[in-house]
Motif scaffolding. Sequence first.
Motif, PDB file in Angstrom:
ATOM      1  N   ALA A 149      23.570  73.472  40.806  1.00 43.27           N
ATOM      2  CA  ALA A 149      23.509  74.598  41.730  1.00 43.27           C
ATOM      3  C   ALA A 149      23.875  74.158  43.148  1.00 43.27           C
ATOM      4  CB  ALA A 149      22.108  75.208  41.708  1.00 43.27           C
ATOM      5  N   LYS A 150      23.437  72.963  43.540  1.00 44.23           N
ATOM      6  CA  LYS A 150      23.752  72.458  44.876  1.00 44.23           C
ATOM      7  C   LYS A 150      25.250  72.199  45.040  1.00 44.23           C
ATOM      8  CE  LYS A 150      19.187  70.344  45.313  1.00 44.23           C
ATOM      9  NZ  LYS A 150      18.398  69.121  45.167  1.00 44.23           N
ATOM     10  N   ILE A 151      25.862  71.625  44.008  1.00 49.31           N
ATOM     11  CA  ILE A 151      27.305  71.358  44.061  1.00 49.31           C
ATOM     12  C   ILE A 151      28.096  72.663  44.133  1.00 49.31           C
ATOM     13  CG2 ILE A 151      29.273  70.394  42.804  1.00 49.31           C
ATOM     14  CD1 ILE A 151      27.454  68.263  44.019  1.00 49.31           C
ATOM     15  N   LEU A 152      27.744  73.607  43.284  1.00 50.54           N
ATOM     16  CA  LEU A 152      28.478  74.878  43.264  1.00 50.54           C
ATOM     17  C   LEU A 152      28.299  75.643  44.572  1.00 50.54           C
ATOM     18  CD1 LEU A 152      27.792  76.073  39.594  1.00 50.54           C
ATOM     19  CD2 LEU A 152      29.847  74.970  40.515  1.00 50.54           C
ATOM     20  N   ALA A 153      27.110  75.575  45.163  1.00 50.44           N
ATOM     21  CA  ALA A 153      26.881  76.266  46.434  1.00 50.44           C
ATOM     22  C   ALA A 153      27.699  75.644  47.564  1.00 50.44           C
ATOM     23  CB  ALA A 153      25.390  76.231  46.779  1.00 50.44           C
ATOM     24  N   ALA A 154      28.029  74.377  47.405  1.00 52.72           N
ATOM     25  CA  ALA A 154      28.748  73.655  48.462  1.00 52.72           C
ATOM     26  C   ALA A 154      30.257  73.631  48.261  1.00 52.72           C
ATOM     27  CB  ALA A 154      28.230  72.217  48.554  1.00 52.72           C
ATOM     28  N   THR A 192      21.284  60.373  45.114  1.00 44.98           N
ATOM     29  CA  THR A 192      21.893  61.364  44.206  1.00 44.98           C
ATOM     30  C   THR A 192      23.409  61.259  44.230  1.00 44.98           C
ATOM     31  OG1 THR A 192      20.029  62.864  44.532  1.00 44.98           O
ATOM     32  CG2 THR A 192      22.055  63.822  43.672  1.00 44.98           C
ATOM     33  N   ALA A 193      23.978  61.094  45.430  1.00 45.13           N
ATOM     34  CA  ALA A 193      25.432  60.980  45.545  1.00 45.13           C
ATOM     35  C   ALA A 193      25.948  59.778  44.759  1.00 45.13           C
ATOM     36  CB  ALA A 193      25.840  60.869  47.008  1.00 45.13           C
ATOM     37  N   ALA A 194      25.269  58.635  44.897  1.00 47.70           N
ATOM     38  CA  ALA A 194      25.689  57.437  44.171  1.00 47.70           C
ATOM     39  C   ALA A 194      25.568  57.647  42.664  1.00 47.70           C
ATOM     40  CB  ALA A 194      24.854  56.238  44.608  1.00 47.70           C
ATOM     41  N   GLY A 195      24.494  58.298  42.231  1.00 50.87           N
ATOM     42  CA  GLY A 195      24.312  58.564  40.803  1.00 50.87           C
ATOM     43  C   GLY A 195      25.392  59.470  40.237  1.00 50.87           C
ATOM     44  N   LEU A 196      25.746  60.488  40.996  1.00 45.59           N
ATOM     45  CA  LEU A 196      26.802  61.401  40.541  1.00 45.59           C
ATOM     46  C   LEU A 196      28.139  60.674  40.412  1.00 45.59           C
ATOM     47  CD1 LEU A 196      25.913  64.548  42.687  1.00 45.59           C
ATOM     48  CD2 LEU A 196      25.859  64.401  40.186  1.00 45.59           C
ATOM     49  N   LEU A 197      28.431  59.815  41.378  1.00 43.13           N
ATOM     50  CA  LEU A 197      29.697  59.079  41.329  1.00 43.13           C
ATOM     51  C   LEU A 197      29.689  58.042  40.207  1.00 43.13           C
ATOM     52  CD1 LEU A 197      30.307  58.787  45.156  1.00 43.13           C
ATOM     53  CD2 LEU A 197      31.782  59.973  43.519  1.00 43.13           C
ATOM     54  N   ALA A 198      28.544  57.455  39.926  1.00 42.53           N
ATOM     55  CA  ALA A 198      28.457  56.508  38.810  1.00 42.53           C
ATOM     56  C   ALA A 198      28.746  57.206  37.487  1.00 42.53           C
ATOM     57  CB  ALA A 198      27.070  55.863  38.784  1.00 42.53           C
ATOM     58  N   THR A 199      28.312  58.449  37.377  1.00 42.58           N
ATOM     59  CA  THR A 199      28.489  59.199  36.124  1.00 42.58           C
ATOM     60  C   THR A 199      29.861  59.851  36.017  1.00 42.58           C
ATOM     61  OG1 THR A 199      26.120  59.680  36.072  1.00 42.58           O
ATOM     62  CG2 THR A 199      27.542  61.058  34.698  1.00 42.58           C
ATOM     63  N   SER A 245      28.971  72.726  33.431  1.00 37.39           N
ATOM     64  CA  SER A 245      27.551  72.491  33.101  1.00 37.39           C
ATOM     65  C   SER A 245      27.374  71.296  32.169  1.00 37.39           C
ATOM     66  CB  SER A 245      26.931  73.747  32.458  1.00 37.39           C
ATOM     67  OG  SER A 245      27.015  74.853  33.312  1.00 37.39           O
ATOM     68  N   GLU A 246      28.079  70.214  32.487  1.00 44.00           N
ATOM     69  CA  GLU A 246      28.025  69.022  31.638  1.00 44.00           C
ATOM     70  C   GLU A 246      27.525  67.816  32.447  1.00 44.00           C
ATOM     71  OE1 GLU A 246      31.829  70.178  28.738  1.00 44.00           O
ATOM     72  OE2 GLU A 246      31.936  68.470  30.120  1.00 44.00           O
ATOM     73  N   GLY A 247      26.543  67.101  31.862  1.00 44.96           N
ATOM     74  CA  GLY A 247      26.091  65.842  32.443  1.00 44.96           C
ATOM     75  C   GLY A 247      25.479  65.968  33.807  1.00 44.96           C
ATOM     76  N   MET A 248      24.779  67.060  34.055  1.00 47.55           N
ATOM     77  CA  MET A 248      24.231  67.300  35.386  1.00 47.55           C
ATOM     78  C   MET A 248      23.042  68.236  35.271  1.00 47.55           C
ATOM     79  SD  MET A 248      26.428  68.662  38.673  1.00 47.55           S
ATOM     80  CE  MET A 248      27.695  67.427  38.372  1.00 47.55           C
ATOM     81  N   SER A 249      21.986  67.945  36.006  1.00 45.05           N
ATOM     82  CA  SER A 249      20.823  68.830  35.961  1.00 45.05           C
ATOM     83  C   SER A 249      21.163  70.180  36.587  1.00 45.05           C
ATOM     84  CB  SER A 249      19.646  68.203  36.715  1.00 45.05           C
ATOM     85  OG  SER A 249      19.886  68.220  38.111  1.00 45.05           O
ATOM     86  N   ILE A 307      32.951  65.314  39.593  1.00 43.48           N
ATOM     87  CA  ILE A 307      31.646  65.937  39.834  1.00 43.48           C
ATOM     88  C   ILE A 307      31.772  67.457  39.846  1.00 43.48           C
ATOM     89  CG2 ILE A 307      29.840  66.265  41.585  1.00 43.48           C
ATOM     90  CD1 ILE A 307      30.369  63.285  42.382  1.00 43.48           C
ATOM     91  N   ILE A 308      32.786  67.960  40.524  1.00 46.24           N
ATOM     92  CA  ILE A 308      32.987  69.415  40.591  1.00 46.24           C
ATOM     93  C   ILE A 308      33.309  69.976  39.210  1.00 46.24           C
ATOM     94  CG2 ILE A 308      34.485  71.217  41.524  1.00 46.24           C
ATOM     95  CD1 ILE A 308      34.706  69.480  44.085  1.00 46.24           C
ATOM     96  N   ALA A 309      34.135  69.243  38.459  1.00 45.84           N
ATOM     97  CA  ALA A 309      34.477  69.700  37.106  1.00 45.84           C
ATOM     98  C   ALA A 309      33.236  69.739  36.209  1.00 45.84           C
ATOM     99  CB  ALA A 309      35.532  68.782  36.504  1.00 45.84           C
ATOM    100  N   ALA A 310      32.383  68.735  36.330  1.00 39.71           N
ATOM    101  CA  ALA A 310      31.165  68.695  35.516  1.00 39.71           C
ATOM    102  C   ALA A 310      30.214  69.820  35.901  1.00 39.71           C
ATOM    103  CB  ALA A 310      30.477  67.340  35.679  1.00 39.71           C
TER     104      ALA A 310
END
Length: 310
Positions: A242-247, A212-219, A233-237, A226-229
């Motif tokens: 929710a996991k990114i925002l919680a962290a 997942t980390a590699a996929g997020l960085l590829a995108t 709520s863009e380009g991310m399930s 990643i945090i901005a996306a």
Amino acid sequence: MADRLMLLDSASLYFRAFYGVPDTVRAPDGTPVNAVRGLLDIITKLVTTYRPTHLVACWDDDWRPQWRVDLIPTYKTHRVAEVVAGGPDVEVVPDPLEVQVPVIRAALEAVGIRIVGAPDHEADDVIGTLATTATMPVDVVTGDRDLFQLVDDARDVRVVYTARGMSNLEVLTDASVVAKYGVLPSQYADFATLRGDTSDGLPGVAGVGEKTAAGLLATHADLEGIIAAAAASEGMSAGVRAKILAALPYLSVAPKVVAVVRDLPLAVPDTRLHALTPEQRADAFTLAETWALGTAMNRIVAAFDALEAP
């Protein structure tokens, strides 16, 4: 021979030597010297194989800097020995290894290898600074994946990775980091931040593994993207968002902990390798006799001689 700088992650290598050579190898007074002998042989192999012209043993002047602990209190917690309350943190090091560290330093100095550390910083930070400021190609020798962030084909900075043993050394370039993890070396620190690392006490983002980390960085290119996306709520399930925002509290401090420092004000002496002078040779062999380093000292001295052979 073209100039090439080799940077040793010293503790990584002497721990490997300690566990790779039986601790029945001892000096006449009974002191174990397996790590000393093993480290000398490791350096001999590295010098013979990669033929550096310059060499630095990078040192942990502070293996667990307080400024990193202040940001992430769990940083390397599992490596802290039990000490008196209020006392300084002490790294868990087996007693038979701890007693050898002064002898290791003496042996390195005897053969002319420069030891460089920095107050309040780890060897990784010394390596990061020397690799970044070098004016020649660089080989970083380590068993620590964190230093993959330094790999840079454009500047000819490689990592000689020792995790699979000295008989299976792996030279990492841009392409091999991408092949291993699906990220560029320049993305590796963000990748490690997201994934976490139990060996360093970094929790990572809950529910986000390597894939997942590699996929997020590829995108999204980097952690900031990643945090901005996630915020937009863009380009991310929804689940990953929710996991990114919680962290976010963790993600606001972890990058500084994970990134190696690259701008330490280091005073570095001449690091060029030379055949030992007669005086150095006599001192080295006296040290070898005192500590029963024997053929290990002979081999490293011969390896340094060979560097100057036509």
